[in-house]
Motif scaffolding. Sequence first.
Motif, PDB file in Angstrom:
ATOM      1  N   ALA A  30       0.824  -1.118   0.102  1.00 39.24           N
ATOM      2  CA  ALA A  30       0.052  -0.190  -0.024  1.00 39.24           C
ATOM      3  C   ALA A  30       0.796   1.165   0.037  1.00 39.24           C
ATOM      4  CB  ALA A  30      -0.925  -0.074   1.130  1.00 39.24           C
ATOM      5  N   GLY A  31       2.181   1.166   0.182  1.00 40.15           N
ATOM      6  CA  GLY A  31       3.220   2.391   0.115  1.00 40.15           C
ATOM      7  C   GLY A  31       3.609   2.674   1.609  1.00 40.15           C
ATOM      8  N   PHE A  32       3.465   1.890   2.581  1.00 39.84           N
ATOM      9  CA  PHE A  32       3.967   2.532   4.029  1.00 39.84           C
ATOM     10  C   PHE A  32       5.369   1.498   4.317  1.00 39.84           C
ATOM     11  CE2 PHE A  32      -0.550   3.122   3.998  1.00 39.84           C
ATOM     12  CZ  PHE A  32      -0.763   4.419   4.619  1.00 39.84           C
ATOM     13  N   ASP A  33       5.979   2.154   5.168  1.00 42.49           N
ATOM     14  CA  ASP A  33       7.255   1.363   5.463  1.00 42.49           C
ATOM     15  C   ASP A  33       7.352   0.724   6.829  1.00 42.49           C
ATOM     16  OD1 ASP A  33       8.648   2.921   3.283  1.00 42.49           O
ATOM     17  OD2 ASP A  33       7.809   4.792   4.509  1.00 42.49           O
ATOM     18  N   ALA A  34       6.169   0.766   7.756  1.00 42.39           N
ATOM     19  CA  ALA A  34       6.182   0.452   8.788  1.00 42.39           C
ATOM     20  C   ALA A  34       4.962   0.294   9.478  1.00 42.39           C
ATOM     21  CB  ALA A  34       7.286   1.114   9.705  1.00 42.39           C
ATOM     22  N   ILE A  35       5.010  -0.458  10.769  1.00 42.57           N
ATOM     23  CA  ILE A  35       3.465  -0.790  11.476  1.00 42.57           C
ATOM     24  C   ILE A  35       3.624  -0.120  13.005  1.00 42.57           C
ATOM     25  CG2 ILE A  35       1.897  -2.270  12.674  1.00 42.57           C
ATOM     26  CD1 ILE A  35       2.593  -4.225  10.532  1.00 42.57           C
ATOM     27  N   GLU A  36       2.884   0.722  13.245  1.00 41.67           N
ATOM     28  CA  GLU A  36       2.580   1.206  14.566  1.00 41.67           C
ATOM     29  C   GLU A  36       1.895   0.405  15.400  1.00 41.67           C
ATOM     30  OE1 GLU A  36       3.076   5.461  15.915  1.00 41.67           O
ATOM     31  OE2 GLU A  36       1.206   5.280  16.276  1.00 41.67           O
ATOM     32  N   LEU A  37       2.651   0.019  16.506  1.00 39.51           N
ATOM     33  CA  LEU A  37       1.762  -1.109  17.457  1.00 39.51           C
ATOM     34  C   LEU A  37       0.939  -0.052  18.639  1.00 39.51           C
ATOM     35  CD1 LEU A  37       4.766  -3.168  18.153  1.00 39.51           C
ATOM     36  CD2 LEU A  37       3.076  -3.598  16.497  1.00 39.51           C
ATOM     37  N   ARG A  38      -0.071  -0.940  19.004  1.00 34.31           N
ATOM     38  CA  ARG A  38      -0.862  -0.596  19.993  1.00 34.31           C
ATOM     39  C   ARG A  38      -0.562  -1.319  21.334  1.00 34.31           C
ATOM     40  NH1 ARG A  38      -3.966   4.035  18.939  1.00 34.31           N
ATOM     41  NH2 ARG A  38      -5.750   3.484  20.112  1.00 34.31           N
ATOM     42  N   GLY A  39      -0.408  -0.463  22.504  1.00 33.93           N
ATOM     43  CA  GLY A  39      -0.067  -1.188  23.551  1.00 33.93           C
ATOM     44  C   GLY A  39      -1.019  -1.060  24.740  1.00 33.93           C
ATOM     45  N   LYS A  40      -1.806  -2.315  24.704  1.00 35.80           N
ATOM     46  CA  LYS A  40      -2.906  -2.522  25.841  1.00 35.80           C
ATOM     47  C   LYS A  40      -2.555  -2.612  27.199  1.00 35.80           C
ATOM     48  CE  LYS A  40      -6.046  -4.183  22.230  1.00 35.80           C
ATOM     49  NZ  LYS A  40      -6.997  -2.947  22.284  1.00 35.80           N
TER      50      LYS A  40
ATOM     51  N   GLY B 295      -6.210  13.796   3.101  1.00 35.98           N
ATOM     52  CA  GLY B 295      -6.831  14.137   1.933  1.00 35.98           C
ATOM     53  C   GLY B 295      -8.377  14.004   1.715  1.00 35.98           C
ATOM     54  N   THR B 296      -9.242  13.899   3.203  1.00 34.45           N
ATOM     55  CA  THR B 296     -10.627  14.000   3.286  1.00 34.45           C
ATOM     56  C   THR B 296     -11.100  15.070   3.780  1.00 34.45           C
ATOM     57  OG1 THR B 296     -10.811  12.495   5.320  1.00 34.45           O
ATOM     58  CG2 THR B 296     -10.774  11.529   3.312  1.00 34.45           C
ATOM     59  N   GLY B 297     -10.055  16.235   4.560  1.00 35.34           N
ATOM     60  CA  GLY B 297     -10.380  17.318   5.099  1.00 35.34           C
ATOM     61  C   GLY B 297      -9.890  18.504   4.605  1.00 35.34           C
TER      62      GLY B 297
ATOM     63  N   GLU C  70      -8.381  -1.710   2.142  1.00 35.57           N
ATOM     64  CA  GLU C  70      -7.833  -2.121   0.955  1.00 35.57           C
ATOM     65  C   GLU C  70      -7.874  -1.167  -0.078  1.00 35.57           C
ATOM     66  OE1 GLU C  70      -9.373  -5.589   3.087  1.00 35.57           O
ATOM     67  OE2 GLU C  70     -10.151  -3.715   2.400  1.00 35.57           O
ATOM     68  N   ILE C  71      -8.837  -0.232  -0.155  1.00 30.68           N
ATOM     69  CA  ILE C  71      -9.028   0.858  -1.136  1.00 30.68           C
ATOM     70  C   ILE C  71      -8.303   2.189  -0.545  1.00 30.68           C
ATOM     71  CG2 ILE C  71     -10.498   2.403  -2.535  1.00 30.68           C
ATOM     72  CD1 ILE C  71     -12.489   0.038  -2.578  1.00 30.68           C
ATOM     73  N   VAL C  72      -8.649   2.656   0.541  1.00 33.34           N
ATOM     74  CA  VAL C  72      -8.149   4.087   1.058  1.00 33.34           C
ATOM     75  C   VAL C  72      -6.564   3.967   1.659  1.00 33.34           C
ATOM     76  CG1 VAL C  72     -10.679   4.674   1.486  1.00 33.34           C
ATOM     77  CG2 VAL C  72      -9.199   3.800   3.187  1.00 33.34           C
ATOM     78  N   LEU C  73      -6.025   2.929   2.151  1.00 28.82           N
ATOM     79  CA  LEU C  73      -4.762   2.883   2.557  1.00 28.82           C
ATOM     80  C   LEU C  73      -3.843   3.260   1.521  1.00 28.82           C
ATOM     81  CD1 LEU C  73      -4.759   0.482   5.431  1.00 28.82           C
ATOM     82  CD2 LEU C  73      -4.821   2.896   5.768  1.00 28.82           C
TER      83      LEU C  73
ATOM     84  N   GLN D 283      -4.454   4.784  -1.360  1.00 26.24           N
ATOM     85  CA  GLN D 283      -4.869   6.081  -1.846  1.00 26.24           C
ATOM     86  C   GLN D 283      -4.163   7.150  -0.767  1.00 26.24           C
ATOM     87  OE1 GLN D 283      -8.884   6.297  -1.943  1.00 26.24           O
ATOM     88  NE2 GLN D 283      -9.003   5.390  -4.087  1.00 26.24           N
ATOM     89  N   THR D 284      -4.219   6.717   0.522  1.00 26.34           N
ATOM     90  CA  THR D 284      -3.815   7.859   1.650  1.00 26.34           C
ATOM     91  C   THR D 284      -2.020   7.790   1.627  1.00 26.34           C
ATOM     92  OG1 THR D 284      -5.565   7.068   3.035  1.00 26.34           O
ATOM     93  CG2 THR D 284      -3.640   8.147   4.037  1.00 26.34           C
ATOM     94  N   ALA D 285      -1.434   6.707   1.238  1.00 27.27           N
ATOM     95  CA  ALA D 285       0.032   6.482   1.026  1.00 27.27           C
ATOM     96  C   ALA D 285       0.471   7.632  -0.020  1.00 27.27           C
ATOM     97  CB  ALA D 285       0.493   5.028   1.166  1.00 27.27           C
ATOM     98  N   SER D 286      -0.379   7.127  -0.988  1.00 34.19           N
ATOM     99  CA  SER D 286       0.218   8.116  -2.289  1.00 34.19           C
ATOM    100  C   SER D 286      -0.103   9.518  -1.960  1.00 34.19           C
ATOM    101  CB  SER D 286      -0.815   7.346  -3.478  1.00 34.19           C
ATOM    102  OG  SER D 286      -0.611   8.283  -4.757  1.00 34.19           O
ATOM    103  N   PHE D 287      -1.371   9.705  -1.569  1.00 37.62           N
ATOM    104  CA  PHE D 287      -1.578  11.335  -1.135  1.00 37.62           C
ATOM    105  C   PHE D 287      -0.509  11.651  -0.147  1.00 37.62           C
ATOM    106  CE2 PHE D 287      -3.367  14.602   1.624  1.00 37.62           C
ATOM    107  CZ  PHE D 287      -3.667  15.371   0.839  1.00 37.62           C
ATOM    108  N   ILE D 288      -0.243  11.318   0.580  1.00 42.08           N
ATOM    109  CA  ILE D 288       0.922  11.958   1.532  1.00 42.08           C
ATOM    110  C   ILE D 288       2.383  11.912   0.888  1.00 42.08           C
ATOM    111  CG2 ILE D 288       2.240  11.682   3.665  1.00 42.08           C
ATOM    112  CD1 ILE D 288      -0.160  10.150   4.841  1.00 42.08           C
ATOM    113  N   ARG D 289       2.748  11.061   0.083  1.00 43.34           N
ATOM    114  CA  ARG D 289       4.037  10.911  -0.428  1.00 43.34           C
ATOM    115  C   ARG D 289       4.094  12.059  -1.475  1.00 43.34           C
ATOM    116  NH1 ARG D 289       7.379   7.197   1.072  1.00 43.34           N
ATOM    117  NH2 ARG D 289       6.581   5.242   1.837  1.00 43.34           N
ATOM    118  N   LYS D 290       2.854  12.538  -2.070  1.00 43.21           N
ATOM    119  CA  LYS D 290       3.070  13.616  -2.881  1.00 43.21           C
ATOM    120  C   LYS D 290       3.792  15.031  -2.293  1.00 43.21           C
ATOM    121  CE  LYS D 290      -1.287  14.189  -3.816  1.00 43.21           C
ATOM    122  NZ  LYS D 290      -2.671  14.775  -4.349  1.00 43.21           N
TER     123      LYS D 290
END
Length: 261
Positions: free
Chosen positions: A25-35, A214-216, A247-250, A252-259
């Motif tokens: 999708a164009g991302f480089d890493a995962i940010e984890l959640r710490g419960k 990209g939506t605001g 599957e669709i918007v992620l 798109q979002t990575a592409s939007f930011i990378r611009k």
Amino acid sequence: MQLSVQEQLLPGRTLQEKFAFALDAGFDAIELRGKGDFHFATRLTELKRARADGVVMPTVCVDMPHFIGDFDPVLRKDAIQQLRSQLTVIAELGGIGVMTPASWGQFSRRLPPFEPPRGPDEDREVLAEALATLGEHAQRNGVLIMLEPLNRYENHMVNTLAEAVSYCSMDTIRVAGDTYHMNIEEDDPCRSILEAAPYLAHMQVSESNRNQPGTGHLDWAAQLAALDAAGYDGYLALECRLRGEPEIVLPQTASFIRKFL
């Protein structure tokens, strides 16, 4: 700057599957959640296996019902213990650190009864003490504890980058910005970024409406240019609601930011 995305936003059963999707999708890493309840520590075997398989997991965002600025000293102590554990785990994974707000949803001066049960001096004393404990633990483990300002409706203690910077009494206590909260609280987000630059260790990104970029109406060109001018070379972590199927918007979002990078 690199892009990461919080794990709960990604499709997939395992971190390996989620990371494969994130890369595509164009991302480089995962940010984890710490419960809480030391749940994050129970994931250590899973996380180490994912790291061995090449999954990049640089940061953890605390995900608990109480935080280091809680009015209840018992809950405050528990939050500190949970974060100490999370700092230990992210250090074992070779990550950057853990982020936390002072509190979330506990009190707002903008809503009745308007005056919290604890004054600003005691707020500061409580937070400084907690962060000193966590900063020392972070130092021993070679990672960072990062304080995230939230907007005035979600937290009455730390709302701006400058307020968070005022708590950076050690090299291991740093600031995590969030574009959604900054949109509400900062008079000039770009100037705030530049002024906080020496202490800014992480950025979370979402839109003015808390959905994906990209939506605001945020000025992404200006804010990302400010981060570049500030010499920020960390992660931009997507933390938001998704308007649409991941599957669709992620992608798109990575592409939007990378611009704008």
